[in-house]
Design an enzyme around this catalytic site. Structure first.
Site, mmCIF file in Angstrom:
data_model
loop_
_atom_site.group_PDB
_atom_site.id
_atom_site.type_symbol
_atom_site.label_atom_id
_atom_site.label_comp_id
_atom_site.label_asym_id
_atom_site.label_seq_id
_atom_site.Cartn_x
_atom_site.Cartn_y
_atom_site.Cartn_z
ATOM 1 N N SER A 144 -10.314 -51.983 7.667
ATOM 2 C CA SER A 144 -9.691 -52.623 6.494
ATOM 3 C C SER A 144 -9.568 -51.596 5.382
ATOM 4 O O SER A 144 -10.347 -50.626 5.340
ATOM 5 C CB SER A 144 -10.574 -53.777 6.015
ATOM 6 O OG SER A 144 -10.181 -54.193 4.717
ATOM 7 N N TYR A 158 -18.704 -57.354 3.782
ATOM 8 C CA TYR A 158 -17.486 -57.099 4.564
ATOM 9 C C TYR A 158 -17.095 -55.630 4.415
ATOM 10 O O TYR A 158 -16.779 -54.950 5.400
ATOM 11 C CB TYR A 158 -16.365 -58.020 4.060
ATOM 12 C CG TYR A 158 -15.052 -57.897 4.795
ATOM 13 C CD1 TYR A 158 -14.903 -58.404 6.080
ATOM 14 C CD2 TYR A 158 -13.953 -57.284 4.193
ATOM 15 C CE1 TYR A 158 -13.685 -58.305 6.742
ATOM 16 C CE2 TYR A 158 -12.734 -57.196 4.848
ATOM 17 C CZ TYR A 158 -12.604 -57.700 6.127
ATOM 18 O OH TYR A 158 -11.405 -57.600 6.786
HETATM 19 N N1 LIG Z 1 -6.108 -60.680 6.975
HETATM 20 C C1 LIG Z 1 -6.355 -59.590 6.256
HETATM 21 O O1 LIG Z 1 -5.973 -59.497 5.083
HETATM 22 C C2 LIG Z 1 -7.075 -58.427 6.881
HETATM 23 C C3 LIG Z 1 -7.041 -57.197 6.194
HETATM 24 C C4 LIG Z 1 -7.704 -56.102 6.748
HETATM 25 C C5 LIG Z 1 -8.360 -56.225 7.925
HETATM 26 N N2 LIG Z 1 -8.402 -57.430 8.573
HETATM 27 C C6 LIG Z 1 -9.123 -57.479 9.835
HETATM 28 O O2 LIG Z 1 -8.214 -57.833 10.850
HETATM 29 C C7 LIG Z 1 -8.910 -58.525 11.885
HETATM 30 C C8 LIG Z 1 -8.213 -59.836 12.156
HETATM 31 O O3 LIG Z 1 -8.217 -60.572 10.947
HETATM 32 P P1 LIG Z 1 -7.280 -61.851 10.719
HETATM 33 O O4 LIG Z 1 -6.849 -61.811 9.314
HETATM 34 O O5 LIG Z 1 -6.309 -61.971 11.790
HETATM 35 O O6 LIG Z 1 -8.408 -62.995 10.831
HETATM 36 P P2 LIG Z 1 -8.288 -64.518 11.280
HETATM 37 O O7 LIG Z 1 -6.947 -65.043 10.937
HETATM 38 O O8 LIG Z 1 -9.486 -65.171 10.694
HETATM 39 O O9 LIG Z 1 -8.444 -64.437 12.862
HETATM 40 C C9 LIG Z 1 -9.635 -63.907 13.383
HETATM 41 C C10 LIG Z 1 -9.509 -63.728 14.863
HETATM 42 O O10 LIG Z 1 -10.745 -63.165 15.328
HETATM 43 C C11 LIG Z 1 -11.325 -64.056 16.266
HETATM 44 N N3 LIG Z 1 -12.762 -64.105 16.077
HETATM 45 C C12 LIG Z 1 -13.453 -64.333 14.947
HETATM 46 N N4 LIG Z 1 -14.764 -64.363 15.207
HETATM 47 C C13 LIG Z 1 -14.893 -64.156 16.549
HETATM 48 C C14 LIG Z 1 -15.991 -64.083 17.413
HETATM 49 N N5 LIG Z 1 -17.247 -64.244 16.973
HETATM 50 N N6 LIG Z 1 -15.759 -63.855 18.730
HETATM 51 C C15 LIG Z 1 -14.495 -63.709 19.197
HETATM 52 N N7 LIG Z 1 -13.409 -63.778 18.423
HETATM 53 C C16 LIG Z 1 -13.612 -63.998 17.114
HETATM 54 C C17 LIG Z 1 -10.705 -65.411 16.001
HETATM 55 O O11 LIG Z 1 -10.723 -66.142 17.212
HETATM 56 P P3 LIG Z 1 -11.274 -67.669 17.323
HETATM 57 O O12 LIG Z 1 -10.632 -68.473 16.255
HETATM 58 O O13 LIG Z 1 -10.874 -68.055 18.726
HETATM 59 O O14 LIG Z 1 -12.766 -67.552 17.188
HETATM 60 C C18 LIG Z 1 -9.287 -65.032 15.586
HETATM 61 O O15 LIG Z 1 -8.475 -64.838 16.710
HETATM 62 C C19 LIG Z 1 -10.344 -58.675 11.404
HETATM 63 O O16 LIG Z 1 -11.143 -57.647 11.930
HETATM 64 C C20 LIG Z 1 -10.210 -58.520 9.896
HETATM 65 O O17 LIG Z 1 -11.410 -58.093 9.317
HETATM 66 C C21 LIG Z 1 -7.758 -58.531 8.077
#
Ligand SMILES: NC(=O)c1ccc[n+]([C@@H]2O[C@H](COP(=O)([O-])OP(=O)(O)OC[C@H]3O[C@@H](n4cnc5c(N)ncnc54)[C@H](OP(=O)(O)O)[C@@H]3O)[C@@H](O)[C@H]2O)c1
Length: 246
Positions: A144, A158
């Protein structure tokens, strides 16, 4: 399926592929020709509908339920994926969690869970993946831009988890490079997913680009790093945040 197929016949595993950026990575690498396995934890319906969507367009997609908080379950899922796909070329460590609270209110359970999912899980996923990858393998860790600059109060744990993931990426690139395997991180800024739902107004004012990323944008960077033109990018942390931390 697109005619642009740089990942044709590559075998990819994406952690947390059921929603958000992970689902976009699954779509992107599948569109570019890869066979994909993805893990999910709590969203079986979302996982199934992604499988239905992609198999309808001719892709090979496998789902595996595995909680990233359990390293043994995650490593077992990776072994299963390797069996079902016939090998492994690409690992995208995407699953992540955001617990948002100021110092006084942050619980030990949330601290431990954040580290387990955002740091320990990618480490043990890389350990298992490394046992199956050959030269040409690609590992991409979804970190991130909070590893670059703290954008919001309440994200200290985080932030430390993503800084750790970026640091681990750099160090492991040294270990994997002699084997012809690259290890890179992407550092997205605010991206429109469930993780940021409800925070849009607060966030957008802090992004010079004046918008959040679409999940397909960090996903495209992951696909590029997984592809044949990115073989000499190794140990890098590529920020994709609309100039937020520039
Ligand atoms: N959105 C942002 O602004 C942003 C920015 C920078 C980095 N990121 C990073 O990008 C990645 C994805 O984020 P996102 O925004 O797509 O988040 P999200 O919408 O909350 O989706 C999270 C994903 O991770 C899975 N997940 C969460 N906990 C898990 C666990 N314990 N075991 C297996 N799967 C798990 C969820 O699957 P289930 O629902 O099936 O559990 C879902 O598919 C993360 O690493 C986040 O930190 C996000």
């Amino acid at each position: 399926m697109s005619a642009f197929l740089p990942l044709l016949n590559k075998r990819a595993i994406v952690t947390g592929g059921s929603r958000g950026i992970g689902a976009a990575i699954v779509r992107k690498v599948a569109e570019q020709g890869a066979k994909v396995a993805f893990t999910y934890s709590a969203s079986p319906d979302a996982a199934q509908s992604l499988v239905d969507e992609l198999t309808a367009s001719g892709s090979t997609v496998v789902t595996l339920q595995a909680d990233s908080a359990d390293p043994a379950a995650l490593q077992a899922a990776i072994r299963q994926a390797v069996d079902r796909l016939g090998g492994l070329d690409i690992l995208a460590n995407n699953a992540g969690t955001l617990a948002h609270a100021l110092l006084d209110n942050f619980t030990q359970a949330d601290f431990d869970r954040t580290i387990a999912i955002n740091v320990r899980a990618p480490f043990f996923a890389m350990q298992e993946a490394g046992r199956h990858m050959q030269s040409g393998g690609r590992i991409i860790n979804v970190s991130s831009n909070v590893a670059v600059s703290a954008a919001v109060p309440g994200a200290s744990v985080y932030g430390l988890s993503k800084s750790a993931l970026t640091a681990m990426t750099r160090s492991l690139a040294h270990e994997f490079a002699p084997r012809g395997i690259t290890v890179n991180a992407i550092q997205p800024g605010p991206t429109a997913t469930d993780m940021t739902a409800g925070m849009e107004d607060y966030i957008i004012g802090r992004v010079p680009a004046g918008r959040m990323a679409h999940a397909s944008e960090p996903a495209a960077l992951v696909a590029y790093l997984a592809g044949p033109d990115a073989g000499f990018i190794n140990g890098a942390a590529l920020t994709i945040d609309g100039a937020m931390t520039a």
